[in-house]
Design a protein around this motif. Sequence first.
Motif, short mmCIF file in Angstrom:
data_model
loop_
_atom_site.label_atom_id
_atom_site.label_comp_id
_atom_site.label_asym_id
_atom_site.label_seq_id
_atom_site.Cartn_x
_atom_site.Cartn_y
_atom_site.Cartn_z
N ALA A 93 26.05 1.91 -1.27
CA ALA A 93 25.33 2.78 -2.21
C ALA A 93 26.32 3.38 -3.20
N ASP A 94 25.87 3.57 -4.43
CA ASP A 94 26.81 4.10 -5.42
C ASP A 94 26.35 5.39 -6.07
N THR A 95 25.39 6.06 -5.44
CA THR A 95 25.08 7.43 -5.85
C THR A 95 24.96 8.28 -4.59
N LEU A 96 25.08 9.60 -4.76
CA LEU A 96 25.02 10.50 -3.61
C LEU A 96 23.66 10.39 -2.91
N ALA A 97 22.58 10.36 -3.71
CA ALA A 97 21.24 10.30 -3.11
C ALA A 97 21.04 8.99 -2.34
N ALA A 98 21.43 7.88 -2.94
CA ALA A 98 21.24 6.59 -2.28
C ALA A 98 22.09 6.51 -1.01
N ALA A 99 23.28 7.06 -1.07
CA ALA A 99 24.15 7.04 0.11
C ALA A 99 23.56 7.91 1.22
N ALA A 100 23.06 9.09 0.86
CA ALA A 100 22.46 9.98 1.86
C ALA A 100 21.22 9.34 2.47
N GLN A 101 20.45 8.63 1.64
CA GLN A 101 19.22 8.00 2.14
C GLN A 101 19.49 6.93 3.20
N GLN A 102 20.68 6.37 3.18
CA GLN A 102 21.01 5.35 4.19
C GLN A 102 20.86 5.89 5.61
N SER A 103 21.06 7.19 5.78
CA SER A 103 20.87 7.78 7.10
C SER A 103 19.66 8.71 7.13
N GLY A 104 18.74 8.55 6.17
CA GLY A 104 17.52 9.35 6.15
C GLY A 104 17.71 10.77 5.68
N ARG A 105 18.84 11.03 5.03
CA ARG A 105 19.11 12.38 4.54
C ARG A 105 18.91 12.46 3.03
N TYR A 106 19.02 13.68 2.50
CA TYR A 106 18.96 13.86 1.05
C TYR A 106 20.27 14.43 0.55
N PHE A 107 20.49 14.32 -0.75
CA PHE A 107 21.62 15.00 -1.38
C PHE A 107 21.11 15.73 -2.61
N GLY A 108 21.25 17.04 -2.60
CA GLY A 108 20.64 17.87 -3.64
C GLY A 108 21.64 18.66 -4.45
N THR A 109 21.09 19.30 -5.49
CA THR A 109 21.89 20.22 -6.30
C THR A 109 21.03 21.39 -6.75
N ALA A 110 21.70 22.51 -7.04
CA ALA A 110 21.04 23.60 -7.75
C ALA A 110 20.89 23.18 -9.21
N VAL A 111 19.75 23.55 -9.80
CA VAL A 111 19.46 23.24 -11.20
C VAL A 111 19.10 24.53 -11.94
N ALA A 112 19.64 24.66 -13.15
CA ALA A 112 19.29 25.79 -14.02
C ALA A 112 18.38 25.29 -15.13
N GLY A 114 22.02 16.63 -22.18
CA GLY A 114 21.91 15.22 -21.82
C GLY A 114 22.84 14.78 -20.70
N THR A 115 24.09 15.22 -20.77
CA THR A 115 25.04 14.84 -19.73
C THR A 115 24.58 15.35 -18.37
N TYR A 116 24.15 16.60 -18.37
CA TYR A 116 23.69 17.27 -17.15
C TYR A 116 22.49 16.53 -16.55
N VAL A 117 21.50 16.27 -17.38
CA VAL A 117 20.27 15.65 -16.88
C VAL A 117 20.53 14.21 -16.42
N ASN A 118 21.44 13.56 -17.11
CA ASN A 118 21.81 12.19 -16.73
C ASN A 118 22.38 12.15 -15.32
N ILE A 119 23.30 13.07 -15.03
CA ILE A 119 23.89 13.12 -13.68
C ILE A 119 22.83 13.55 -12.67
N LEU A 120 22.05 14.56 -13.03
CA LEU A 120 20.99 15.04 -12.14
C LEU A 120 20.06 13.89 -11.74
N ASN A 121 19.59 13.15 -12.72
CA ASN A 121 18.62 12.10 -12.41
C ASN A 121 19.24 10.96 -11.62
N ARG A 122 20.51 10.71 -11.86
CA ARG A 122 21.18 9.58 -11.23
C ARG A 122 21.59 9.86 -9.79
N GLU A 123 22.13 11.06 -9.53
CA GLU A 123 22.86 11.31 -8.28
C GLU A 123 22.08 12.05 -7.20
#
Length: 302
Positions: A1-20, A27-36
Amino acid sequence: ADTLAAAAQQSGRYFGTAVAANKLGDGTYVNILNREFDMVTAENEMKMDALEPNQNQFSYGTADRIVNQAIGQGKRVRGHALAWHMQQPGWMQNMGGTQLRNAMLNHITQVATYYRGKIYAWDVVNEAFADGNSGGRRDSNLQRTGNDWIEAAFRAARSADPNAKLCYNDYNTDNWSHAKTQGVYNMVRDFKSRGVPIDCVGFQAHFNSGNPVPSNYHTTLQNFADLGVDVQITELDIEGSGSSQAQQFQGVTQACLAVARCTGITVWGIRDSDSWRASGTPLLFDGSGNKKQAYNSVLSAL
Ligand code: XIL
């Protein structure tokens, strides 16, 4: 897996972030948010002062921008937080007694009802225990309404949104030998034994040189999980840089992965420049949105 979320999903977990909400146009922020990330916590927008600025007048617009953005992208949402001694609206700060108890319960009922079905887990009560060696409750206007205020809060949340997981969330509860950790543990054990509806315990995990990642972190998470609750790392950030910081991030990730009921990790912001900390570089992306060494160490540990 090459994103935090996809890697966490491999073991049924999630990977989250705080959002403001005020960064959802970056754009940079939302791009990382949506991807990772596949879980979102509103950094401030779902706190009591934001949602109920005047008593019994609720204001959901800004919070909804975060919730709708997340759900629109297929992410889940952690609700943060229904009851807390901080970031209370002015009208609540000087209230006490039955009036305050009822205002708190009304807030919980209204907010949890409004968001029913949209929230994976609520931080029902945040930071109710004292720092230091007492192992007891923190003094606050909510605590002064009676020691049962926390269980009353959980019962109100369960009635309003029966399917959301209900969490107690706190900081400096990472080291198993600390009195505060023991105090929270004893409360959760008591709640489970008496049938108070609690499903999870959140560990904020704000680490720095004065409060390092403890070597017994796995023990702490496992001991709580053994009470029959899920555990989550809810606001992770670690001061420092380079390989030392990367190693600590990896240690926290490994501690969660080693506990079956540790269901996910949330970092408290995306880029270092998004952090609530006035200075320092405690997150996984640098100010330009580049992946840091800490990012790679987390990804490889997931
Ligand atoms: C912080 C936010 O990141 C800041 O923007 C705000 O000024 C203060 O609150 N524990 C919590 C979070 O549970 O809600 C806090 O968030 C950080 C500490």
